[in-house]
Write an enzyme that holds these catalytic residues in place. Structure first.
Site, PDB file in Angstrom:
ATOM      1  N   SER A   7       6.604   0.150  55.371  1.00 57.43           N
ATOM      2  CA  SER A   7       5.485   0.609  56.201  1.00 57.43           C
ATOM      3  C   SER A   7       4.204   0.655  55.365  1.00 57.43           C
ATOM      4  O   SER A   7       4.255   0.652  54.130  1.00 57.43           O
ATOM      5  CB  SER A   7       5.808   1.990  56.768  1.00 57.43           C
ATOM      6  N   GLU A   9       0.206   2.509  55.065  1.00 54.47           N
ATOM      7  CA  GLU A   9      -0.617   3.656  55.483  1.00 54.47           C
ATOM      8  C   GLU A   9      -2.108   3.331  55.385  1.00 54.47           C
ATOM      9  O   GLU A   9      -2.555   2.715  54.419  1.00 54.47           O
ATOM     10  CB  GLU A   9      -0.291   4.847  54.570  1.00 54.47           C
ATOM     11  N   GLY A  99      -0.919  19.763  55.637  1.00 53.80           N
ATOM     12  CA  GLY A  99      -2.313  19.441  55.327  1.00 53.80           C
ATOM     13  C   GLY A  99      -2.894  20.471  54.379  1.00 53.80           C
ATOM     14  O   GLY A  99      -2.216  21.424  53.972  1.00 53.80           O
ATOM     15  N   ASP A 100      -4.137  20.267  53.996  1.00 53.54           N
ATOM     16  CA  ASP A 100      -4.851  21.197  53.113  1.00 53.54           C
ATOM     17  C   ASP A 100      -6.115  21.630  53.831  1.00 53.54           C
ATOM     18  O   ASP A 100      -6.844  20.786  54.354  1.00 53.54           O
ATOM     19  CB  ASP A 100      -5.210  20.508  51.798  1.00 53.54           C
ATOM     20  N   PHE A 207      -7.376  11.304  42.200  1.00 54.67           N
ATOM     21  CA  PHE A 207      -6.342  11.569  43.224  1.00 54.67           C
ATOM     22  C   PHE A 207      -5.159  12.307  42.581  1.00 54.67           C
ATOM     23  O   PHE A 207      -4.635  13.248  43.138  1.00 54.67           O
ATOM     24  CB  PHE A 207      -5.745  10.262  43.755  1.00 54.67           C
ATOM     25  N   HIS A 257       6.885   2.719  51.303  1.00 54.95           N
ATOM     26  CA  HIS A 257       5.725   3.040  52.143  1.00 54.95           C
ATOM     27  C   HIS A 257       4.487   2.850  51.265  1.00 54.95           C
ATOM     28  O   HIS A 257       4.321   3.561  50.273  1.00 54.95           O
ATOM     29  CB  HIS A 257       5.837   4.489  52.625  1.00 54.95           C
TER      30      HIS A 257
HETATM   31  P1  FAD Z   1       4.639  21.946  53.264  1.00 51.54           P
HETATM   32  O1  FAD Z   1       5.928  21.233  53.407  1.00 51.54           O
HETATM   33  O2  FAD Z   1       4.334  23.054  54.224  1.00 51.54           O
HETATM   34  O3  FAD Z   1       4.606  22.512  51.765  1.00 51.54           O
HETATM   35  C1  FAD Z   1       3.388  23.025  51.204  1.00 51.54           C
HETATM   36  C2  FAD Z   1       3.703  23.981  50.067  1.00 51.54           C
HETATM   37  O4  FAD Z   1       4.244  25.201  50.597  1.00 51.54           O
HETATM   38  C3  FAD Z   1       4.757  23.484  49.069  1.00 51.54           C
HETATM   39  O5  FAD Z   1       4.404  23.988  47.809  1.00 51.54           O
HETATM   40  C4  FAD Z   1       6.051  24.108  49.566  1.00 51.54           C
HETATM   41  O6  FAD Z   1       7.010  24.303  48.531  1.00 51.54           O
HETATM   42  C5  FAD Z   1       5.560  25.447  50.111  1.00 51.54           C
HETATM   43  N1  FAD Z   1       6.314  25.885  51.299  1.00 51.54           N
HETATM   44  C6  FAD Z   1       6.725  25.102  52.324  1.00 51.54           C
HETATM   45  N2  FAD Z   1       7.348  25.839  53.267  1.00 51.54           N
HETATM   46  C7  FAD Z   1       7.312  27.107  52.830  1.00 51.54           C
HETATM   47  C8  FAD Z   1       7.780  28.340  53.370  1.00 51.54           C
HETATM   48  N3  FAD Z   1       8.366  28.370  54.571  1.00 51.54           N
HETATM   49  N4  FAD Z   1       7.589  29.463  52.639  1.00 51.54           N
HETATM   50  C9  FAD Z   1       6.967  29.421  51.417  1.00 51.54           C
HETATM   51  N5  FAD Z   1       6.498  28.281  50.860  1.00 51.54           N
HETATM   52  C10 FAD Z   1       6.673  27.151  51.561  1.00 51.54           C
HETATM   53  N6  FAD Z   1      -2.758  15.541  54.112  1.00 51.54           N
HETATM   54  C11 FAD Z   1      -3.615  15.490  55.155  1.00 51.54           C
HETATM   55  O7  FAD Z   1      -4.470  16.377  55.316  1.00 51.54           O
HETATM   56  N7  FAD Z   1      -3.570  14.455  56.062  1.00 51.54           N
HETATM   57  C12 FAD Z   1      -2.654  13.472  55.974  1.00 51.54           C
HETATM   58  O8  FAD Z   1      -2.637  12.572  56.810  1.00 51.54           O
HETATM   59  C13 FAD Z   1      -1.715  13.514  54.893  1.00 51.54           C
HETATM   60  N8  FAD Z   1      -0.747  12.579  54.779  1.00 51.54           N
HETATM   61  C14 FAD Z   1       0.210  12.706  53.798  1.00 51.54           C
HETATM   62  C15 FAD Z   1       1.271  11.793  53.764  1.00 51.54           C
HETATM   63  C16 FAD Z   1       2.261  11.900  52.794  1.00 51.54           C
HETATM   64  C17 FAD Z   1       3.420  10.923  52.812  1.00 51.54           C
HETATM   65  C18 FAD Z   1       2.176  12.918  51.800  1.00 51.54           C
HETATM   66  C19 FAD Z   1       3.209  13.013  50.715  1.00 51.54           C
HETATM   67  C20 FAD Z   1       1.123  13.819  51.832  1.00 51.54           C
HETATM   68  C21 FAD Z   1       0.144  13.746  52.828  1.00 51.54           C
HETATM   69  N9  FAD Z   1      -0.907  14.656  52.918  1.00 51.54           N
HETATM   70  C22 FAD Z   1      -1.810  14.586  53.972  1.00 51.54           C
HETATM   71  C23 FAD Z   1      -1.053  15.708  51.919  1.00 51.54           C
HETATM   72  C24 FAD Z   1      -0.342  17.007  52.345  1.00 51.54           C
HETATM   73  O9  FAD Z   1      -0.915  17.512  53.532  1.00 51.54           O
HETATM   74  C25 FAD Z   1      -0.506  18.007  51.198  1.00 51.54           C
HETATM   75  O10 FAD Z   1       0.285  17.609  50.118  1.00 51.54           O
HETATM   76  C26 FAD Z   1      -0.275  19.451  51.570  1.00 51.54           C
HETATM   77  O11 FAD Z   1      -0.724  20.260  50.471  1.00 51.54           O
HETATM   78  C27 FAD Z   1       1.189  19.824  51.823  1.00 51.54           C
HETATM   79  O12 FAD Z   1       1.626  19.331  53.002  1.00 51.54           O
HETATM   80  P2  FAD Z   1       3.209  19.388  53.356  1.00 51.54           P
HETATM   81  O13 FAD Z   1       3.366  18.917  54.729  1.00 51.54           O
HETATM   82  O14 FAD Z   1       3.994  18.768  52.283  1.00 51.54           O
HETATM   83  O15 FAD Z   1       3.397  21.001  53.302  1.00 51.54           O
END
Ligand code: FAD
Length: 278
Positions: A7, A9, A99-100, A207, A257
């Protein structure tokens, strides 16, 4: 080899010229027949409409779009509306993320972590979407510990995710080790490595510092040594990233990917060197 898990991106461009360029990039990459094109989604607002536009263009051209959906700063109502919109557009795959929060945005909204988004998508739409989540072979920078990060990853999978795409990395052992540890936690879903071609060293270093991906010292030093010679950086990058992909596929990775940065050429070149079908 199962081509289903290759895929590409994209990010939504900010200008009409960028959009035009992306259309050309997409047409070239479509010839490789990837399983889907994913489109990033900025948490917290301003760029989100551009994601919808690109997703619609991909679908209208007869390809599979997989929109990213980040939940931080959002509400259930808003996410519900987006999901319904995607269902109507014929989308069947979503990359679900936390997301952040953009700096200056105070409210975290109604979702704190990606596992809550995955649960919400399943509760709202049943089995309609194939849900991808993010995985971090070198661990997420905010994780309390590697173990916590893996347990949090498991939480996302248990909430109903189908597969995962990793943050990029240049050390294949980090991926293999992560995959092994995850299997020990009982997760058998595909974990597809995210591949970042190297275009410019300064951009990559920025990055990588932000997302916690390591550039091994030998790579960093070599690229620093090239100075402003972008051609040498890119030639080196192609060699290193192709070798990384070869190692990953030979070691059992279920696909690749590519983070294309909206450029066709680096991914196509790596594809050719890997001898993947065209
Ligand atoms: P989570 O899985 O929620 O994890 C975030 C942090 O919280 C981790 O440190 C985890 O250990 C901790 N955590 C998770 N669940 C819990 C819980 N229940 N209790 C306590 N701690 C917890 N960002 C964007 O804004 N837009 C995008 O389109 C985008 N695309 C991405 C695509 C890929 C393939 C990747 C790898 C990253 C992408 N990101 C994107 C970046 C991503 O949003 C960031 O890395 C963000 O900081 C974490 O997102 P996550 O979904 O991994 O979060």
């Amino acid at each position: 080899m199962n081509k289903a898990l290759f895929s590409f991106e994209f990010f939504p461009p900010q200008t009409p010229e960028g959009t035009e360029k992306l259309t050309a990039t997409r047409k070239r990459l479509a010839l490789l027949k990837p399983a889907f094109f994913s489109v990033t989604f900025g948490a917290g607002g301003s760029t989100q409409d551009r994601t919808f536009d690109i997703v619609r263009q991909i679908q209208d051209d007869g390809h599979n779009a997989a929109p990213h959906l980040s939940c931080v700063g959002s509400t259930r109502e808003r996410i519900r509306a987006i999901l319904n919109n995607y269902k109507e557009m014929g989308i069947s795959r979503i990359v679900a993320l936390r997301g952040d929060l953009p700096s200056g945005m105070a409210s975290i909204g109604e979702f704190q972590y990606a596992n809550e988004l995955v649960s919400f998508i399943r509760a709202e739409t049943g089995a309609h979407f194939h849900i991808e989540v993010a995985a971090y072979p070198e661990f997420h920078p905010q994780a309390k510990s590697p173990r916590d990060d893996m347990l949090n990853f498991k939480r996302k999978m248990n909430a109903g995710a189908d597969s995962a795409i990793t943050q990029y990395f240049y050390n294949a052992d980090a991926y293999f080790r992560f995959a092994e540890e995850i299997r020990k936690l009982g997760i058998t879903a595909p974990i597809v490595p995210g591949i970042m071609p190297i275009l410019r060293f300064s951009q990559l270093a920025r990055f990588s510092d932000a997302c916690g991906a390591e550039i091994p010292r030998w790579m960093r030093k070599t690229m620093e040594g090239f100075g402003d010679d972008v051609d040498s950086v890119q030639a080196f990058g192609l060699d290193v990233v192709t070798q990384l992909c070869e190692k990953l596929l030979a070691g059992g990775a279920p696909g690749l990917h590519f983070y294309t940065l909206n450029q066709a050429e680096p991914s196509i070149e790596i594809w050719k060197r890997l001898g993947l079908p065209r």
